[in-house]
Design a protein around this motif. Structure first.
Motif, PDB file in Angstrom:
ATOM      1  N   ARG A 146      -8.361   6.354 -13.658  1.00  0.00           N
ATOM      2  CA  ARG A 146      -8.314   4.931 -13.300  1.00  0.00           C
ATOM      3  C   ARG A 146      -7.062   4.541 -12.518  1.00  0.00           C
ATOM      4  N   GLU A 147      -5.926   5.091 -12.861  1.00  0.00           N
ATOM      5  CA  GLU A 147      -4.692   4.731 -12.160  1.00  0.00           C
ATOM      6  C   GLU A 147      -4.770   5.111 -10.690  1.00  0.00           C
ATOM      7  N   ALA A 148      -5.335   6.281 -10.388  1.00  0.00           N
ATOM      8  CA  ALA A 148      -5.477   6.700  -8.990  1.00  0.00           C
ATOM      9  C   ALA A 148      -6.394   5.744  -8.226  1.00  0.00           C
ATOM     10  N   ILE A 149      -7.428   5.241  -8.882  1.00  0.00           N
ATOM     11  CA  ILE A 149      -8.331   4.282  -8.246  1.00  0.00           C
ATOM     12  C   ILE A 149      -7.611   2.967  -7.981  1.00  0.00           C
ATOM     13  N   ILE A 150      -6.845   2.511  -8.946  1.00  0.00           N
ATOM     14  CA  ILE A 150      -6.060   1.274  -8.764  1.00  0.00           C
ATOM     15  C   ILE A 150      -5.114   1.413  -7.576  1.00  0.00           C
ATOM     16  N   GLN A 151      -4.494   2.586  -7.454  1.00  0.00           N
ATOM     17  CA  GLN A 151      -3.577   2.816  -6.339  1.00  0.00           C
ATOM     18  C   GLN A 151      -4.307   2.786  -4.992  1.00  0.00           C
ATOM     19  N   GLN A 152      -5.547   3.276  -4.965  1.00  0.00           N
ATOM     20  CA  GLN A 152      -6.324   3.203  -3.727  1.00  0.00           C
ATOM     21  C   GLN A 152      -6.541   1.751  -3.314  1.00  0.00           C
ATOM     22  N   PHE A 153      -6.835   0.893  -4.286  1.00  0.00           N
ATOM     23  CA  PHE A 153      -7.038  -0.522  -3.960  1.00  0.00           C
ATOM     24  C   PHE A 153      -5.719  -1.237  -3.665  1.00  0.00           C
ATOM     25  N   ASN A 154      -4.628  -0.757  -4.227  1.00  0.00           N
ATOM     26  CA  ASN A 154      -3.316  -1.345  -3.918  1.00  0.00           C
ATOM     27  C   ASN A 154      -2.924  -1.114  -2.460  1.00  0.00           C
ATOM     28  N   LYS A 155      -3.442  -0.055  -1.871  1.00  0.00           N
ATOM     29  CA  LYS A 155      -3.132   0.253  -0.461  1.00  0.00           C
ATOM     30  C   LYS A 155      -4.423   0.329   0.350  1.00  0.00           C
ATOM     31  N   ILE A 156      -5.307  -0.638   0.123  1.00  0.00           N
ATOM     32  CA  ILE A 156      -6.606  -0.637   0.782  1.00  0.00           C
ATOM     33  C   ILE A 156      -6.445  -0.709   2.298  1.00  0.00           C
ATOM     34  N   SER A 157      -5.345  -1.303   2.741  1.00  0.00           N
ATOM     35  CA  SER A 157      -4.961  -1.253   4.151  1.00  0.00           C
ATOM     36  C   SER A 157      -3.445  -1.339   4.209  1.00  0.00           C
ATOM     37  N   GLU A 158      -2.906  -1.302   5.411  1.00  0.00           N
ATOM     38  CA  GLU A 158      -1.452  -1.357   5.574  1.00  0.00           C
ATOM     39  C   GLU A 158      -0.895  -2.702   5.112  1.00  0.00           C
ATOM     40  N   PHE A 159      -1.707  -3.759   5.185  1.00  0.00           N
ATOM     41  CA  PHE A 159      -1.197  -5.107   4.925  1.00  0.00           C
ATOM     42  C   PHE A 159      -1.825  -5.786   3.711  1.00  0.00           C
ATOM     43  N   ARG A 160      -2.870  -5.195   3.147  1.00  0.00           N
ATOM     44  CA  ARG A 160      -3.568  -5.874   2.065  1.00  0.00           C
ATOM     45  C   ARG A 160      -3.820  -4.964   0.868  1.00  0.00           C
ATOM     46  N   SER A 161      -3.972  -5.591  -0.288  1.00  0.00           N
ATOM     47  CA  SER A 161      -4.381  -4.899  -1.500  1.00  0.00           C
ATOM     48  C   SER A 161      -5.575  -5.651  -2.076  1.00  0.00           C
ATOM     49  N   ALA A 162      -6.202  -5.087  -3.085  1.00  0.00           N
ATOM     50  CA  ALA A 162      -7.337  -5.743  -3.724  1.00  0.00           C
ATOM     51  C   ALA A 162      -7.256  -5.530  -5.229  1.00  0.00           C
ATOM     52  N   LYS A 163      -7.635  -6.552  -5.976  1.00  0.00           N
ATOM     53  CA  LYS A 163      -7.691  -6.428  -7.424  1.00  0.00           C
ATOM     54  C   LYS A 163      -8.972  -5.698  -7.816  1.00  0.00           C
ATOM     55  N   VAL A 164      -8.866  -4.859  -8.842  1.00  0.00           N
ATOM     56  CA  VAL A 164     -10.017  -4.098  -9.292  1.00  0.00           C
ATOM     57  C   VAL A 164     -10.117  -4.174 -10.813  1.00  0.00           C
TER      58      VAL A 164
END
Length: 438
Positions: free
Chosen positions: A340-358
């Motif tokens: 789960r932590e690795a997935i959260i990190q993927q959403f934290n860096k969903i792009s260079e400028f944005r993150s997403a809550k999961v």
């Protein structure tokens, strides 16, 4: 205390029957109670394959088998399957009844293995896990009990790879996705064992699994235990791309990662990627006028109610290629805690400028309530399942059905992976959008 889960989006462990159905001329034999297989097929079925759906042999274990044991009945069903169904591989799967009673399915199956029958078994009692987990269990069982016995040799073939990507039928678009993954990997110079579906060579292809130069896992966590098992068993290294690559940007990133890992010819790799990107973005450019004209009527944000591989893949694609902003994302595959932590990190860096809550949440009803509470009134896109059609209508949102149950569309070879999958996703999303104009 038990918990009622509304709107299930995956099955119990016995759902791995669909993993077997997806192998050419392979037949699952179920040692389970009546009705189990039918419920699984109704949730994640969409087509019977060679011997799926109502064709699947089953012991239909009942009160007699609970009291006296069901091993004799299992023998009878296995022998009947041998006589009636012309298969190249038989896979015995257990259900809750036989696993609770403690029937010695291994002993029964071994009897037939000693007779030279191509048959394996796996314990898939529904209460033990879900079909995401049991998919890996069944694949490893086939490797240990079939591939290992019938392998031709152990000579590593340069350029040969095994791909472990999406779960057949649990992913409604598995066939199209696997075809596209195979296509792009062959495009950079690899020979691909895709193992499931139309593009596979069937069980003869499975026999060459030990000869692969390396393995490729295209998934957040499903398939990793298979790759690790093969590394321990045959010394085969593996490369892990942790989500489904969708569209130009992520597919190119995937191919570059595989190329670097396998030390492939860079000239061939770059030529293929450049050709595919040029074609992909030429189609995107043609949509510029449409995007400008309809900019106020297009979805501005999106929710995913998907498994981890699809959720990450679509989130990256929708944000970085189409400019749609992620709202809260929901992962519904009961992801094991260690991933789960690795997935959260993927959403934290969903792009260079944005993150997403999961949020990891398997209850579809609870997910829908969370979305209803969102005070943002901009037009939304929901990527979910047939369960979410009424929610989309209620909110005035657009819906792309990506997850089971599908219910409201027929899928043949449609897929969302790769360059071609990205174009198909754009067509399907904006077909849904334009359909709301009257």
């Amino acid at each position: 205390m038990s918990k009622f889960i509304e709107q299930p989006r995956y099955s119990c462990a016995l759902g791995a029957q669909q993993t077997v159905v997806a192998i050419k001329k392979a037949v699952p034999i179920l040692h389970s109670g009546p009705g189990c297989s039918g419920k699984i097929s109704s949730l994640i079925g969409q087509g019977e394959g060679y011997a799926g759906g109502n064709t699947i042999p089953c012991t239909n274990s009942g009160e007699t088998e609970v009291i006296f044991g069901g091993e004799d009945k299992l023998r009878s069903v296995i022998e009947g399957a041998f006589k009636v169904i012309d298969a190249e591989l038989y896979v015995v799967l257990t259900g809750c009844t036989s696993d609770i009673v403690g029937d010695d399915v291994e002993s029964v199956t071994t009897e037939y293995q000693k007779q030279g029958k191509i048959i394996v078994y796996a314990e898939t009692g529904g209460f033990k896990s879900n079909n995401y987990v049991s998919h890996d269990i069944v694949v490893n069982a086939i490797i240990d009990q079939y591939v290992d016995k019938y392998k031709t040799d152990l000579n590593v073939e340069k350029g040969l790879v095994n791909v472990f990507a999406t779960i057949p039928y649990q992913d409604p678009y598995w066939n199209g996705n696997l075809e596209e993954i195979k296509r792009v990997l062959e495009g950079i110079g690899l020979k691909v064992n895709i193992l499931f579906g139309h593009e596979s060579g069937g069980i003869e292809e499975w026999k060459t699994i030990p000869n692969a130069q390396f393995n490729i896992v295209v998934s957040t966590w499903v398939g990793l235990s298979i790759a690790k098992h093969l590394e321990e068993k045959y010394g085969t290294p593996y490369v892990h791309f942790p989500y489904l690559p969708i569209g130009g940007n992520e597919t190119s990133k995937f191919l570059h990662q595989v190329s670097e890992f396998g030390k492939l010819d860079k000239t061939i790799v770059e030529a293929f990627i450049n050709k595919e990107e040029e074609k992909f973005y030429s189609y995107i450019e043609r949509t510029a006028d449409f995007m400008l004209e309809f900019r106020y009527g297009l979805p501005r944000r999106f929710y995913t109610i998907l498994d981890a591989s699809y959720a990450i893949g679509f989130s990256k694609f929708l944000l970085n290629e189409l400019g749609i902003i992620p709202a809260k994302q929901f992962i519904i595959d009961d992801t094991p805690e260690e991933y789960r932590e690795a997935i959260i990190q993927q959403f934290n860096k969903i792009s260079e400028f944005r993150s997403a809550k999961v949020e990891f949440l398997v209850d579809g009803g609870a997910v829908q309530e969370e979305i209803r509470k969102d005070t943002n009134k901009n037009r939304a896109l929901i990527l979910g399942s047939g369960w979410d059609r009424d929610l989309a209508t209620e909110l005035g949102a657009d819906l792309l059905i990506v997850s089971v149950p599908v219910a409201y569309r027929l899928t043949l070879n449609c897929g969302y992976a790769g360059y071609n999958g990205g174009l198909r996703a754009i067509e399907d999303i904006y077909d849904s959008v334009l359909n709301t104009y009257r």
